[in-house]
Design an enzyme around this catalytic site. Structure first.
Site, PDB file in Angstrom:
ATOM      1  CE  LYS A 107      -4.161   1.806   0.358  1.00  0.00           C
ATOM      2  NZ  LYS A 107      -5.062   1.816  -0.805  1.00  0.00           N
ATOM      3  CG  ASP A 137      -6.620  -0.514  -2.803  1.00  0.00           C
ATOM      4  OD1 ASP A 137      -5.460  -0.854  -3.139  1.00  0.00           O
ATOM      5  OD2 ASP A 137      -7.021   0.658  -2.885  1.00  0.00           O
ATOM      6  CG  ASP A 155      -8.268 -16.151   5.890  1.00  0.00           C
ATOM      7  OD1 ASP A 155      -7.372 -17.023   5.843  1.00  0.00           O
ATOM      8  OD2 ASP A 155      -8.841 -15.834   6.943  1.00  0.00           O
TER       9      ASP A 155
END
Ligand code: NAD
Length: 372
Positions: free
Chosen positions: A197, A230, A258
Protein backbone atom coordinates in the site's frame (compact mmCIF):
# COMPACT_ATOMS: atom_id res chain seq x y z
CA UNK A 1 16.91 -43.00 15.59
CA UNK A 2 18.07 -44.51 12.32
CA UNK A 3 19.43 -42.32 9.51
CA UNK A 4 16.32 -42.62 7.39
CA UNK A 5 13.82 -41.72 10.11
CA UNK A 6 11.94 -38.43 10.11
CA UNK A 7 11.77 -36.79 13.52
CA UNK A 8 8.75 -34.52 13.85
CA UNK A 9 6.31 -33.31 16.49
CA UNK A 10 2.61 -34.03 16.01
CA UNK A 11 0.26 -31.47 17.57
CA UNK A 12 -3.31 -32.47 16.59
CA UNK A 13 -5.05 -29.76 18.65
CA UNK A 14 -8.83 -29.50 18.93
CA UNK A 15 -12.07 -30.20 17.05
CA UNK A 16 -11.44 -32.03 13.77
CA UNK A 17 -7.65 -31.74 14.33
CA UNK A 18 -7.17 -35.19 15.91
CA UNK A 19 -9.60 -36.80 13.41
CA UNK A 20 -7.73 -35.65 10.30
CA UNK A 21 -4.30 -36.07 11.92
CA UNK A 22 -4.96 -39.71 12.71
CA UNK A 23 -5.54 -40.72 9.07
CA UNK A 24 -2.73 -38.46 7.87
CA UNK A 25 -0.24 -40.41 9.97
CA UNK A 26 -1.45 -43.63 8.29
CA UNK A 27 -0.86 -42.07 4.86
CA UNK A 28 2.61 -40.90 5.92
CA UNK A 29 3.46 -44.37 7.26
CA UNK A 30 2.49 -45.96 3.94
CA UNK A 31 4.50 -43.42 1.95
CA UNK A 32 7.44 -44.17 4.24
CA UNK A 33 7.20 -47.87 3.41
CA UNK A 34 7.20 -47.08 -0.28
CA UNK A 35 10.03 -44.56 -0.19
CA UNK A 36 12.16 -46.19 2.49
CA UNK A 37 11.85 -43.87 5.46
CA UNK A 38 10.46 -44.34 8.95
CA UNK A 39 8.42 -41.98 11.06
CA UNK A 40 9.84 -40.96 14.42
CA UNK A 41 7.08 -38.72 15.75
CA UNK A 42 5.76 -37.83 19.20
CA UNK A 43 2.31 -36.37 19.87
CA UNK A 44 1.69 -33.52 22.32
CA UNK A 45 -1.16 -31.30 23.47
CA UNK A 46 -1.68 -27.82 22.06
CA UNK A 47 -4.56 -25.34 22.07
CA UNK A 48 -7.78 -25.87 23.98
CA UNK A 49 -7.01 -29.42 25.03
CA UNK A 50 -3.70 -28.17 26.47
CA UNK A 51 -5.53 -25.44 28.40
CA UNK A 52 -7.82 -28.10 29.89
CA UNK A 53 -5.02 -30.51 30.76
CA UNK A 54 -2.07 -28.21 31.53
CA UNK A 55 -3.58 -24.77 32.15
CA UNK A 56 -1.90 -23.20 29.09
CA UNK A 57 -2.35 -23.43 25.30
CA UNK A 58 1.35 -24.09 24.69
CA UNK A 59 2.81 -26.12 27.56
CA UNK A 60 6.58 -26.01 28.05
CA UNK A 61 6.72 -29.80 27.44
CA UNK A 62 5.15 -29.28 23.98
CA UNK A 63 7.60 -26.51 23.18
CA UNK A 64 10.52 -28.72 24.26
CA UNK A 65 9.29 -31.52 22.01
CA UNK A 66 9.12 -29.11 19.06
CA UNK A 67 12.66 -27.90 19.80
CA UNK A 68 13.91 -31.49 19.67
CA UNK A 69 12.19 -32.12 16.31
CA UNK A 70 12.96 -31.28 12.68
CA UNK A 71 9.42 -30.13 11.87
CA UNK A 72 5.95 -29.70 13.39
CA UNK A 73 2.84 -31.28 11.91
CA UNK A 74 0.02 -29.17 13.33
CA UNK A 75 -3.76 -29.76 13.28
CA UNK A 76 -5.80 -26.74 14.36
CA UNK A 77 -6.78 -25.17 17.66
CA UNK A 78 -9.73 -23.44 19.27
CA UNK A 79 -13.45 -23.82 19.68
CA UNK A 80 -16.47 -22.39 21.48
CA UNK A 81 -15.39 -23.90 24.84
CA UNK A 82 -12.47 -21.49 25.08
CA UNK A 83 -13.99 -18.36 23.54
CA UNK A 84 -14.89 -16.83 26.92
CA UNK A 85 -11.23 -16.74 27.99
CA UNK A 86 -9.37 -13.41 27.80
CA UNK A 87 -8.16 -12.94 24.19
CA UNK A 88 -4.49 -13.41 25.13
CA UNK A 89 -5.24 -16.83 26.64
CA UNK A 90 -7.38 -18.15 23.79
CA UNK A 91 -5.96 -21.16 21.94
CA UNK A 92 -4.99 -19.58 18.60
CA UNK A 93 -3.34 -16.50 20.07
CA UNK A 94 -1.72 -18.33 22.99
CA UNK A 95 -0.41 -21.28 20.95
CA UNK A 96 0.21 -20.25 17.35
CA UNK A 97 1.71 -16.79 17.88
CA UNK A 98 4.26 -18.05 20.47
CA UNK A 99 5.16 -20.96 18.19
CA UNK A 100 5.75 -18.55 15.30
CA UNK A 101 7.92 -16.44 17.59
CA UNK A 102 9.84 -19.34 19.16
CA UNK A 103 10.88 -20.73 15.77
CA UNK A 104 10.97 -17.45 13.81
CA UNK A 105 8.43 -18.89 11.37
CA UNK A 106 8.71 -15.92 9.04
CA UNK A 107 7.51 -17.39 5.74
CA UNK A 108 3.97 -18.64 5.24
CA UNK A 109 3.46 -20.51 1.99
CA UNK A 110 -0.11 -21.26 0.98
CA UNK A 111 -0.79 -23.03 -2.29
CA UNK A 112 -4.15 -21.93 -3.71
CA UNK A 113 -5.00 -25.00 -5.72
CA UNK A 114 -8.42 -25.88 -7.09
CA UNK A 115 -8.63 -28.92 -9.38
CA UNK A 116 -10.52 -28.30 -12.62
CA UNK A 117 -12.93 -31.09 -11.57
CA UNK A 118 -13.84 -29.12 -8.44
CA UNK A 119 -14.61 -25.68 -9.89
CA UNK A 120 -18.14 -26.05 -8.44
CA UNK A 121 -16.53 -25.65 -5.00
CA UNK A 122 -15.50 -22.09 -5.83
CA UNK A 123 -17.90 -19.16 -5.42
CA UNK A 124 -16.40 -17.83 -8.70
CA UNK A 125 -18.27 -18.64 -11.91
CA UNK A 126 -16.84 -21.82 -13.45
CA UNK A 127 -16.32 -20.09 -16.83
CA UNK A 128 -13.85 -17.72 -15.16
CA UNK A 129 -11.73 -20.63 -13.94
CA UNK A 130 -12.23 -23.41 -16.51
CA UNK A 131 -8.91 -25.02 -15.58
CA UNK A 132 -9.32 -24.51 -11.85
CA UNK A 133 -6.91 -22.30 -9.89
CA UNK A 134 -3.18 -22.69 -9.34
CA UNK A 135 -1.46 -19.86 -7.48
CA UNK A 136 0.68 -19.51 -4.34
CA UNK A 137 0.52 -16.86 -1.65
CA UNK A 138 3.73 -16.03 0.25
CA UNK A 139 3.02 -14.07 3.44
CA UNK A 140 5.58 -12.54 5.80
CA UNK A 141 4.60 -13.93 9.18
CA UNK A 142 6.68 -12.48 12.01
CA UNK A 143 6.82 -8.75 11.29
CA UNK A 144 4.50 -5.87 10.53
CA UNK A 145 1.57 -4.66 12.58
CA UNK A 146 0.96 -7.94 14.40
CA UNK A 147 4.24 -7.74 16.30
CA UNK A 148 5.38 -4.08 16.20
CA UNK A 149 5.75 -2.12 19.46
CA UNK A 150 4.15 -0.15 21.00
CA UNK A 151 0.98 -2.22 20.98
CA UNK A 152 -1.25 -0.99 23.78
CA UNK A 153 -4.51 0.50 24.93
CA UNK A 154 -4.36 3.57 27.15
CA UNK A 155 -7.23 4.86 29.26
CA UNK A 156 -7.12 8.63 28.73
CA UNK A 157 -9.23 9.17 31.83
CA UNK A 158 -11.81 11.41 30.14
CA UNK A 159 -14.12 8.61 29.06
CA UNK A 160 -11.89 7.91 26.05
CA UNK A 161 -9.44 5.13 25.38
CA UNK A 162 -6.68 5.12 22.77
CA UNK A 163 -5.38 1.94 21.14
CA UNK A 164 -2.14 1.74 19.17
CA UNK A 165 -0.67 -0.95 16.91
CA UNK A 166 2.66 -0.35 15.22
CA UNK A 167 3.52 -1.45 11.70
CA UNK A 168 7.26 -1.86 11.30
CA UNK A 169 9.56 -3.55 8.76
CA UNK A 170 13.33 -3.75 8.37
CA UNK A 171 15.26 -4.20 5.11
CA UNK A 172 16.58 -7.61 6.20
CA UNK A 173 13.08 -8.91 6.99
CA UNK A 174 11.84 -7.86 3.56
CA UNK A 175 14.83 -9.38 1.76
CA UNK A 176 14.57 -12.78 3.44
CA UNK A 177 10.87 -13.18 2.54
CA UNK A 178 11.60 -11.88 -0.99
CA UNK A 179 14.03 -14.77 -1.36
CA UNK A 180 11.25 -17.26 -0.47
CA UNK A 181 9.03 -15.68 -3.14
CA UNK A 182 11.87 -15.98 -5.66
CA UNK A 183 12.56 -19.65 -4.80
CA UNK A 184 8.84 -20.43 -5.07
CA UNK A 185 8.48 -18.65 -8.42
CA UNK A 186 11.56 -20.40 -9.84
CA UNK A 187 9.86 -23.75 -9.25
CA UNK A 188 6.67 -22.51 -10.96
CA UNK A 189 5.82 -19.83 -13.52
CA UNK A 190 8.67 -17.38 -12.70
CA UNK A 191 6.30 -14.48 -11.96
CA UNK A 192 5.95 -12.64 -8.64
CA UNK A 193 3.39 -9.94 -7.82
CA UNK A 194 4.41 -7.99 -4.72
CA UNK A 195 1.44 -6.48 -2.89
CA UNK A 196 1.68 -3.33 -0.74
CA UNK A 197 0.00 0.00 0.00
CA UNK A 198 2.87 2.23 -1.06
CA UNK A 199 0.51 5.12 -1.85
CA UNK A 200 -0.25 5.48 1.88
CA UNK A 201 2.11 3.56 4.18
CA UNK A 202 5.80 4.25 4.94
CA UNK A 203 6.42 0.53 5.52
CA UNK A 204 5.04 -0.16 2.05
CA UNK A 205 7.29 2.47 0.44
CA UNK A 206 10.27 0.70 2.01
CA UNK A 207 8.83 -2.72 1.06
CA UNK A 208 8.47 -1.73 -2.60
CA UNK A 209 11.94 -0.21 -2.93
CA UNK A 210 13.68 -3.11 -1.12
CA UNK A 211 11.80 -5.70 -3.18
CA UNK A 212 12.59 -3.89 -6.44
CA UNK A 213 16.30 -3.64 -5.63
CA UNK A 214 16.53 -7.20 -4.32
CA UNK A 215 14.89 -8.74 -7.39
CA UNK A 216 17.13 -6.64 -9.67
CA UNK A 217 20.18 -7.95 -7.84
CA UNK A 218 19.18 -11.57 -7.17
CA UNK A 219 16.46 -12.60 -9.59
CA UNK A 220 16.74 -11.13 -13.06
CA UNK A 221 15.06 -14.32 -14.33
CA UNK A 222 11.84 -13.58 -12.39
CA UNK A 223 9.19 -11.18 -13.70
CA UNK A 224 8.30 -8.81 -10.84
CA UNK A 225 5.19 -6.65 -10.68
CA UNK A 226 3.68 -4.52 -7.90
CA UNK A 227 0.05 -4.05 -6.93
CA UNK A 228 -1.78 -2.10 -4.23
CA UNK A 229 -3.55 -4.37 -1.77
CA UNK A 230 -7.05 -3.02 -2.48
CA UNK A 231 -6.61 -3.76 -6.18
CA UNK A 232 -5.11 -7.19 -5.39
CA UNK A 233 -8.22 -8.11 -3.37
CA UNK A 234 -10.38 -7.24 -6.40
CA UNK A 235 -8.12 -8.94 -8.94
CA UNK A 236 -8.09 -12.17 -6.91
CA UNK A 237 -11.87 -12.31 -7.11
CA UNK A 238 -11.92 -11.29 -10.80
CA UNK A 239 -9.17 -13.43 -12.32
CA UNK A 240 -7.04 -15.34 -9.80
CA UNK A 241 -4.92 -17.11 -12.41
CA UNK A 242 -3.38 -13.78 -13.52
CA UNK A 243 -1.14 -14.38 -10.49
CA UNK A 244 1.60 -16.97 -10.22
CA UNK A 245 3.17 -16.08 -6.87
CA UNK A 246 1.42 -13.45 -4.75
CA UNK A 247 3.84 -12.01 -2.20
CA UNK A 248 3.06 -9.66 0.66
CA UNK A 249 3.51 -8.49 4.26
CA UNK A 250 1.83 -9.95 7.33
CA UNK A 251 -1.59 -8.30 7.62
CA UNK A 252 -2.25 -8.00 3.87
CA UNK A 253 -1.24 -11.66 3.55
CA UNK A 254 -3.58 -12.69 6.35
CA UNK A 255 -6.52 -11.18 4.49
CA UNK A 256 -5.54 -12.08 0.91
CA UNK A 257 -4.65 -15.68 1.75
CA UNK A 258 -8.07 -16.15 3.37
CA UNK A 259 -9.73 -14.66 0.29
CA UNK A 260 -7.66 -17.07 -1.79
CA UNK A 261 -8.92 -19.90 0.43
CA UNK A 262 -12.52 -18.94 -0.28
CA UNK A 263 -12.14 -18.72 -4.05
CA UNK A 264 -10.36 -22.10 -4.03
CA UNK A 265 -13.42 -23.78 -2.52
CA UNK A 266 -13.34 -25.88 0.60
CA UNK A 267 -10.91 -25.18 3.41
CA UNK A 268 -10.73 -28.95 3.64
CA UNK A 269 -8.41 -28.99 0.60
CA UNK A 270 -5.95 -26.22 1.47
CA UNK A 271 -2.58 -26.87 3.08
CA UNK A 272 0.05 -24.44 4.36
CA UNK A 273 3.69 -24.33 5.38
CA UNK A 274 5.34 -21.83 7.73
CA UNK A 275 9.10 -21.94 7.37
CA UNK A 276 11.52 -20.85 10.07
CA UNK A 277 14.66 -18.76 9.95
CA UNK A 278 16.77 -21.67 11.22
CA UNK A 279 17.57 -24.88 9.41
CA UNK A 280 16.91 -28.23 11.09
CA UNK A 281 19.53 -30.95 11.67
CA UNK A 282 19.16 -31.99 8.01
CA UNK A 283 20.12 -28.53 6.75
CA UNK A 284 16.53 -27.90 5.59
CA UNK A 285 14.19 -25.21 6.91
CA UNK A 286 12.47 -26.04 10.19
CA UNK A 287 8.76 -25.64 9.52
CA UNK A 288 5.25 -25.86 10.89
CA UNK A 289 2.74 -27.49 8.56
CA UNK A 290 -1.01 -27.10 9.01
CA UNK A 291 -4.32 -27.01 7.14
CA UNK A 292 -5.58 -23.54 6.26
CA UNK A 293 -8.91 -24.13 8.01
CA UNK A 294 -9.75 -24.22 11.68
CA UNK A 295 -11.23 -26.80 14.03
CA UNK A 296 -14.65 -26.88 12.28
CA UNK A 297 -16.72 -27.18 15.50
CA UNK A 298 -19.88 -27.62 13.39
CA UNK A 299 -18.73 -31.07 12.19
CA UNK A 300 -16.16 -32.06 14.85
CA UNK A 301 -16.64 -35.48 16.46
CA UNK A 302 -18.65 -36.87 13.54
CA UNK A 303 -15.75 -38.38 11.59
CA UNK A 304 -16.80 -36.59 8.41
CA UNK A 305 -14.14 -33.86 8.03
CA UNK A 306 -12.11 -33.71 4.86
CA UNK A 307 -8.58 -34.94 5.73
CA UNK A 308 -7.01 -33.79 2.42
CA UNK A 309 -5.72 -30.41 3.74
CA UNK A 310 -3.93 -32.19 6.58
CA UNK A 311 -2.57 -34.89 4.25
CA UNK A 312 -1.35 -32.22 1.80
CA UNK A 313 0.26 -30.33 4.71
CA UNK A 314 2.20 -33.50 5.50
CA UNK A 315 3.33 -33.56 1.85
CA UNK A 316 4.63 -29.99 2.24
CA UNK A 317 6.53 -31.12 5.35
CA UNK A 318 8.21 -33.91 3.38
CA UNK A 319 9.13 -31.45 0.63
CA UNK A 320 10.44 -28.48 2.63
CA UNK A 321 11.75 -29.85 5.94
CA UNK A 322 12.92 -33.28 4.75
CA UNK A 323 13.74 -32.68 1.08
CA UNK A 324 11.65 -35.69 0.00
CA UNK A 325 10.20 -34.23 -3.19
CA UNK A 326 9.25 -37.55 -4.79
CA UNK A 327 7.34 -38.68 -1.72
CA UNK A 328 5.59 -35.30 -1.55
CA UNK A 329 4.69 -35.51 -5.24
CA UNK A 330 3.28 -39.01 -4.70
CA UNK A 331 0.97 -37.80 -1.92
CA UNK A 332 -0.22 -34.81 -3.93
CA UNK A 333 -0.89 -37.01 -6.95
CA UNK A 334 -2.75 -39.57 -4.82
CA UNK A 335 -5.02 -36.92 -3.27
CA UNK A 336 -5.79 -35.56 -6.72
CA UNK A 337 -6.54 -39.04 -8.07
CA UNK A 338 -8.79 -39.89 -5.14
CA UNK A 339 -10.78 -36.65 -5.27
CA UNK A 340 -11.11 -36.39 -9.04
CA UNK A 341 -11.95 -40.09 -9.16
CA UNK A 342 -15.13 -39.28 -7.26
CA UNK A 343 -14.35 -40.06 -3.61
CA UNK A 344 -15.42 -36.91 -1.82
CA UNK A 345 -16.26 -35.77 1.69
CA UNK A 346 -19.41 -33.67 2.07
CA UNK A 347 -17.63 -30.31 1.66
CA UNK A 348 -16.63 -31.19 -1.92
CA UNK A 349 -19.27 -33.79 -2.85
CA UNK A 350 -21.56 -31.64 -5.08
CA UNK A 351 -24.18 -34.27 -5.74
CA UNK A 352 -21.90 -37.28 -5.37
CA UNK A 353 -22.50 -39.48 -2.33
CA UNK A 354 -20.32 -38.12 0.50
CA UNK A 355 -17.83 -40.39 2.25
CA UNK A 356 -16.43 -40.02 5.76
CA UNK A 357 -12.89 -39.12 6.84
CA UNK A 358 -11.70 -42.74 7.01
CA UNK A 359 -13.03 -43.60 3.54
CA UNK A 360 -11.47 -40.47 2.03
CA UNK A 361 -8.11 -41.44 3.50
CA UNK A 362 -8.56 -45.03 2.27
CA UNK A 363 -9.08 -43.71 -1.26
CA UNK A 364 -5.85 -41.70 -0.96
CA UNK A 365 -4.02 -44.81 0.29
CA UNK A 366 -5.40 -46.80 -2.62
CA UNK A 367 -4.37 -44.12 -5.11
CA UNK A 368 -0.88 -44.15 -3.60
CA UNK A 369 -0.44 -47.74 -4.71
CA UNK A 370 -0.64 -46.66 -8.34
CA UNK A 371 1.03 -43.25 -7.81
CA UNK A 372 4.39 -44.81 -6.97
P1 NAD B 1 -13.19 -23.23 10.33
O1 NAD B 1 -12.15 -23.23 9.28
O2 NAD B 1 -12.99 -24.12 11.48
O3 NAD B 1 -14.62 -23.61 9.68
C1 NAD B 1 -15.21 -22.84 8.62
C2 NAD B 1 -16.10 -23.77 7.77
O4 NAD B 1 -15.25 -24.62 7.00
C3 NAD B 1 -16.97 -24.69 8.62
O5 NAD B 1 -18.22 -24.84 8.01
C4 NAD B 1 -16.22 -25.99 8.63
O6 NAD B 1 -17.04 -27.13 8.79
C5 NAD B 1 -15.54 -25.98 7.26
N1 NAD B 1 -14.29 -26.76 7.27
C6 NAD B 1 -13.08 -26.37 7.74
N2 NAD B 1 -12.20 -27.36 7.61
C7 NAD B 1 -12.86 -28.40 7.08
C8 NAD B 1 -12.50 -29.72 6.72
N3 NAD B 1 -11.26 -30.18 6.89
N4 NAD B 1 -13.44 -30.53 6.18
C9 NAD B 1 -14.69 -30.08 5.98
N5 NAD B 1 -15.11 -28.85 6.29
C10 NAD B 1 -14.19 -28.02 6.84
O7 NAD B 1 -13.35 -21.71 10.80
P2 NAD B 1 -14.17 -21.07 12.01
O8 NAD B 1 -15.51 -21.75 12.12
O9 NAD B 1 -14.11 -19.63 11.78
O10 NAD B 1 -13.31 -21.38 13.31
C11 NAD B 1 -13.56 -22.48 14.19
C12 NAD B 1 -12.49 -22.51 15.26
O11 NAD B 1 -11.22 -22.78 14.66
C13 NAD B 1 -12.34 -21.18 16.01
O12 NAD B 1 -12.13 -21.46 17.36
C14 NAD B 1 -11.11 -20.55 15.39
O13 NAD B 1 -10.43 -19.73 16.31
C15 NAD B 1 -10.28 -21.78 15.07
N6 NAD B 1 -9.29 -21.59 13.99
C16 NAD B 1 -8.07 -22.13 14.18
C17 NAD B 1 -7.12 -22.01 13.19
C18 NAD B 1 -5.77 -22.64 13.43
O14 NAD B 1 -5.62 -23.44 14.33
N7 NAD B 1 -4.77 -22.30 12.62
C19 NAD B 1 -7.41 -21.36 11.99
C20 NAD B 1 -8.69 -20.84 11.82
C21 NAD B 1 -9.64 -20.96 12.82
Amino acid sequence: MSDNSLKFAVLPGDGIGPEVMDVTLSVLARVGEKFGFQLDFTCADVGGIAIDRHGTALPESTLQLCRASDAILFGSVGGPQWESLPPKEQPERAALLPLRKAFSLFANIRPGLLYSELTDASPLKSERIPDGIDIVCIRELTGGIYFGQPKETTDLGNGEKRAVDTMVYHTSEIERIAQVAIDTARARGKRVCSVDKANVLETSVLWRSVVTEYFKREAADIELSHMYVDNAAMQLARDPNQFDVLFTENMFGDILSDEMGVICGSLGMLASASLGAQNNRLGKPFGLYEPSGGTAPDIAGQGIANPCAQILSAALMLRYSFGLNDAADAIEKAVRTAVTGGTRTADIAFGLPAVNTAAMADAVLQALESAV
